[in-house]
Design a protein around this motif. Structure first.
Motif, PDB file in Angstrom:
ATOM      1  N   ILE A 118      84.603  62.635  96.424  1.00 27.55           N
ATOM      2  CA  ILE A 118      83.593  62.438  97.479  1.00 27.55           C
ATOM      3  C   ILE A 118      84.051  61.301  98.391  1.00 27.55           C
ATOM      4  O   ILE A 118      83.906  61.372  99.615  1.00 27.55           O
ATOM      5  CB  ILE A 118      82.198  62.146  96.890  1.00 27.55           C
ATOM      6  CG1 ILE A 118      81.695  63.328  96.064  1.00 27.55           C
ATOM      7  CG2 ILE A 118      81.203  61.761  97.969  1.00 27.55           C
ATOM      8  CD1 ILE A 118      81.465  64.594  96.849  1.00 27.55           C
ATOM      9  N   GLY A 119      84.614  60.257  97.806  1.00 28.49           N
ATOM     10  CA  GLY A 119      85.144  59.149  98.604  1.00 28.49           C
ATOM     11  C   GLY A 119      86.232  59.615  99.554  1.00 28.49           C
ATOM     12  O   GLY A 119      86.270  59.204 100.718  1.00 28.49           O
ATOM     13  N   LEU A 120      87.099  60.490  99.083  1.00 29.34           N
ATOM     14  CA  LEU A 120      88.169  61.012  99.939  1.00 29.34           C
ATOM     15  C   LEU A 120      87.621  61.880 101.068  1.00 29.34           C
ATOM     16  O   LEU A 120      88.120  61.821 102.192  1.00 29.34           O
ATOM     17  CB  LEU A 120      89.178  61.805  99.098  1.00 29.34           C
ATOM     18  CG  LEU A 120      90.056  60.964  98.174  1.00 29.34           C
ATOM     19  CD1 LEU A 120      90.858  61.858  97.230  1.00 29.34           C
ATOM     20  CD2 LEU A 120      90.969  60.058  98.977  1.00 29.34           C
ATOM     21  N   ILE A 121      86.595  62.666 100.787  1.00 28.25           N
ATOM     22  CA  ILE A 121      85.973  63.487 101.832  1.00 28.25           C
ATOM     23  C   ILE A 121      85.391  62.586 102.919  1.00 28.25           C
ATOM     24  O   ILE A 121      85.496  62.882 104.110  1.00 28.25           O
ATOM     25  CB  ILE A 121      84.876  64.402 101.236  1.00 28.25           C
ATOM     26  CG1 ILE A 121      85.515  65.471 100.356  1.00 28.25           C
ATOM     27  CG2 ILE A 121      84.037  65.039 102.335  1.00 28.25           C
ATOM     28  CD1 ILE A 121      84.521  66.245  99.515  1.00 28.25           C
ATOM     29  N   GLY A 122      84.801  61.465 102.521  1.00 29.23           N
ATOM     30  CA  GLY A 122      84.184  60.552 103.472  1.00 29.23           C
ATOM     31  C   GLY A 122      85.165  59.819 104.363  1.00 29.23           C
ATOM     32  O   GLY A 122      84.781  59.324 105.425  1.00 29.23           O
ATOM     33  N   VAL A 123      86.421  59.740 103.973  1.00 33.11           N
ATOM     34  CA  VAL A 123      87.411  59.006 104.768  1.00 33.11           C
ATOM     35  C   VAL A 123      87.502  59.581 106.181  1.00 33.11           C
ATOM     36  O   VAL A 123      87.455  58.850 107.175  1.00 33.11           O
ATOM     37  CB  VAL A 123      88.793  58.995 104.070  1.00 33.11           C
ATOM     38  CG1 VAL A 123      89.880  58.506 105.011  1.00 33.11           C
ATOM     39  CG2 VAL A 123      88.737  58.119 102.826  1.00 33.11           C
ATOM     40  N   ALA A 124      87.613  60.892 106.292  1.00 39.84           N
ATOM     41  CA  ALA A 124      87.756  61.516 107.616  1.00 39.84           C
ATOM     42  C   ALA A 124      86.526  61.270 108.478  1.00 39.84           C
ATOM     43  O   ALA A 124      86.652  60.897 109.654  1.00 39.84           O
ATOM     44  CB  ALA A 124      88.013  63.012 107.471  1.00 39.84           C
ATOM     45  N   THR A 125      85.341  61.471 107.921  1.00 45.48           N
ATOM     46  CA  THR A 125      84.131  61.292 108.733  1.00 45.48           C
ATOM     47  C   THR A 125      83.935  59.838 109.133  1.00 45.48           C
ATOM     48  O   THR A 125      83.508  59.553 110.259  1.00 45.48           O
ATOM     49  CB  THR A 125      82.881  61.823 108.002  1.00 45.48           C
ATOM     50  OG1 THR A 125      82.755  61.178 106.732  1.00 45.48           O
ATOM     51  CG2 THR A 125      82.946  63.323 107.813  1.00 45.48           C
ATOM     52  N   ASN A 126      84.263  58.907 108.243  1.00 40.72           N
ATOM     53  CA  ASN A 126      84.129  57.492 108.589  1.00 40.72           C
ATOM     54  C   ASN A 126      85.161  57.073 109.632  1.00 40.72           C
ATOM     55  O   ASN A 126      84.866  56.255 110.503  1.00 40.72           O
ATOM     56  CB  ASN A 126      84.216  56.615 107.339  1.00 40.72           C
ATOM     57  CG  ASN A 126      82.947  56.671 106.532  1.00 40.72           C
ATOM     58  OD1 ASN A 126      81.855  56.494 107.057  1.00 40.72           O
ATOM     59  ND2 ASN A 126      83.067  56.955 105.249  1.00 40.72           N
ATOM     60  N   LEU A 127      86.361  57.631 109.547  1.00 41.88           N
ATOM     61  CA  LEU A 127      87.363  57.335 110.574  1.00 41.88           C
ATOM     62  C   LEU A 127      86.943  57.886 111.933  1.00 41.88           C
ATOM     63  O   LEU A 127      87.095  57.213 112.954  1.00 41.88           O
ATOM     64  CB  LEU A 127      88.728  57.900 110.181  1.00 41.88           C
ATOM     65  CG  LEU A 127      89.540  57.066 109.206  1.00 41.88           C
ATOM     66  CD1 LEU A 127      90.816  57.802 108.804  1.00 41.88           C
ATOM     67  CD2 LEU A 127      89.867  55.700 109.773  1.00 41.88           C
ATOM     68  N   ILE A 128      86.408  59.104 111.943  1.00 43.52           N
ATOM     69  CA  ILE A 128      85.934  59.682 113.208  1.00 43.52           C
ATOM     70  C   ILE A 128      84.829  58.815 113.794  1.00 43.52           C
ATOM     71  O   ILE A 128      84.869  58.455 114.972  1.00 43.52           O
ATOM     72  CB  ILE A 128      85.439  61.134 113.005  1.00 43.52           C
ATOM     73  CG1 ILE A 128      86.621  62.049 112.697  1.00 43.52           C
ATOM     74  CG2 ILE A 128      84.665  61.622 114.229  1.00 43.52           C
ATOM     75  CD1 ILE A 128      86.228  63.423 112.189  1.00 43.52           C
ATOM     76  N   GLN A 129      83.850  58.457 112.966  1.00 44.17           N
ATOM     77  CA  GLN A 129      82.749  57.602 113.429  1.00 44.17           C
ATOM     78  C   GLN A 129      83.297  56.284 113.968  1.00 44.17           C
ATOM     79  O   GLN A 129      82.906  55.821 115.040  1.00 44.17           O
ATOM     80  CB  GLN A 129      81.786  57.327 112.275  1.00 44.17           C
ATOM     81  CG  GLN A 129      80.733  56.283 112.599  1.00 44.17           C
ATOM     82  CD  GLN A 129      79.828  56.009 111.414  1.00 44.17           C
ATOM     83  OE1 GLN A 129      79.201  56.912 110.916  1.00 44.17           O
ATOM     84  NE2 GLN A 129      79.782  54.760 110.979  1.00 44.17           N
ATOM     85  N   LEU A 131      86.365  55.540 115.051  1.00 44.21           N
ATOM     86  CA  LEU A 131      87.199  55.683 116.248  1.00 44.21           C
ATOM     87  C   LEU A 131      86.359  55.976 117.489  1.00 44.21           C
ATOM     88  O   LEU A 131      86.694  55.519 118.583  1.00 44.21           O
ATOM     89  CB  LEU A 131      88.270  56.744 116.025  1.00 44.21           C
ATOM     90  CG  LEU A 131      89.323  56.349 114.981  1.00 44.21           C
ATOM     91  CD1 LEU A 131      90.295  57.498 114.723  1.00 44.21           C
ATOM     92  CD2 LEU A 131      90.069  55.079 115.370  1.00 44.21           C
ATOM     93  N   VAL A 132      85.263  56.699 117.315  1.00 39.77           N
ATOM     94  CA  VAL A 132      84.322  56.862 118.432  1.00 39.77           C
ATOM     95  C   VAL A 132      83.776  55.493 118.817  1.00 39.77           C
ATOM     96  O   VAL A 132      83.674  55.158 120.001  1.00 39.77           O
ATOM     97  CB  VAL A 132      83.187  57.846 118.067  1.00 39.77           C
ATOM     98  CG1 VAL A 132      82.060  57.801 119.088  1.00 39.77           C
ATOM     99  CG2 VAL A 132      83.736  59.263 117.944  1.00 39.77           C
ATOM    100  N   GLY A 133      83.472  54.669 117.835  1.00 36.61           N
ATOM    101  CA  GLY A 133      83.014  53.311 118.100  1.00 36.61           C
ATOM    102  C   GLY A 133      84.053  52.479 118.822  1.00 36.61           C
ATOM    103  O   GLY A 133      83.730  51.692 119.717  1.00 36.61           O
ATOM    104  N   VAL A 134      85.324  52.648 118.457  1.00 36.23           N
ATOM    105  CA  VAL A 134      86.415  51.934 119.131  1.00 36.23           C
ATOM    106  C   VAL A 134      86.460  52.314 120.602  1.00 36.23           C
ATOM    107  O   VAL A 134      86.556  51.442 121.483  1.00 36.23           O
ATOM    108  CB  VAL A 134      87.780  52.222 118.453  1.00 36.23           C
ATOM    109  CG1 VAL A 134      88.936  51.769 119.323  1.00 36.23           C
ATOM    110  CG2 VAL A 134      87.846  51.560 117.088  1.00 36.23           C
ATOM    111  N   VAL A 135      86.409  53.603 120.885  1.00 36.18           N
ATOM    112  CA  VAL A 135      86.468  54.066 122.275  1.00 36.18           C
ATOM    113  C   VAL A 135      85.292  53.509 123.076  1.00 36.18           C
ATOM    114  O   VAL A 135      85.470  52.980 124.178  1.00 36.18           O
ATOM    115  CB  VAL A 135      86.512  55.614 122.345  1.00 36.18           C
ATOM    116  CG1 VAL A 135      86.335  56.103 123.774  1.00 36.18           C
ATOM    117  CG2 VAL A 135      87.804  56.130 121.745  1.00 36.18           C
ATOM    118  N   ILE A 136      84.102  53.602 122.517  1.00 33.61           N
ATOM    119  CA  ILE A 136      82.915  53.102 123.217  1.00 33.61           C
ATOM    120  C   ILE A 136      83.026  51.596 123.441  1.00 33.61           C
ATOM    121  O   ILE A 136      82.778  51.101 124.543  1.00 33.61           O
ATOM    122  CB  ILE A 136      81.624  53.459 122.448  1.00 33.61           C
ATOM    123  CG1 ILE A 136      81.407  54.978 122.492  1.00 33.61           C
ATOM    124  CG2 ILE A 136      80.416  52.722 123.030  1.00 33.61           C
ATOM    125  CD1 ILE A 136      80.312  55.467 121.576  1.00 33.61           C
TER     126      ILE A 136
END
Length: 150
Positions: A118-129, A131-136
């Motif tokens: 479950i932790g590994l599945i969350g890595v992608a979604t947390n990175l996407i979230q 990186l969207v924050g980085v752009v903003i």
């Protein structure tokens, strides 16, 4: 004020991620903007408190203390690194490294609460979230600084 704004923008844009028992939101944007504008202490405060409150209000109580730590460290690291760099590329790297630290925090949280898979599945979604924050933050942060200087 930035804590309240971060919680509000995060509650307006929220996508539940059932496999990880978490969600995607704009918390990182608020945390990174706070670190960019005010520095490490305030970035850590906005990250820790807004992450905690967001989970409390969103019904993700099991994550409150993990969010306090993960987003607090994200704001602290971003603020510390941003205070030492001036080039745009270095700023982006600083923001991305702070997001990686947040992602590691949530990987550990998901692994402790549920399982490593479950932790590994969350890595992608947390990175996407994140990186969207980085752009903003990268786009909006300098504009806020210009408005403050006026």
């Amino acid at each position: 004020m930035l804590i309240a704004v971060t919680v509000v923008i995060s509650r307006l844009f929220i996508i539940p991620v059932p496999m990880t028992h978490g969600n995607i939101n704009l918390c990182d944007a608020g945390v990174l903007i706070a670190a960019m504008l005010l520095g490490p202490r305030e970035g850590a405060s906005v990250g820790a408190i807004s992450g905690f409150l967001l989970d409390l209000l969103s019904g993700y109580g099991q994550y409150m203390f993990f969010s306090f730590i993960a987003h607090g460290l994200e704001g602290l690291v971003a603020g510390l690194m941003l205070s030492r760099v001036s080039k745009n590329a270095s700023k982006i790297i600083s923001l991305v490294l702070a997001v990686i630290i947040m992602t590691i925090g949530y990987f550990l949280a998901d692994s402790l609460l549920y399982s490593v898979s479950i932790g590994l599945i969350g890595v992608a979604t947390n990175l996407i979230q994140g990186l969207v924050g980085v752009v903003i933050a990268y786009v909006v942060g300098p504009k806020i600084v210009q408005l403050i200087k006026k």
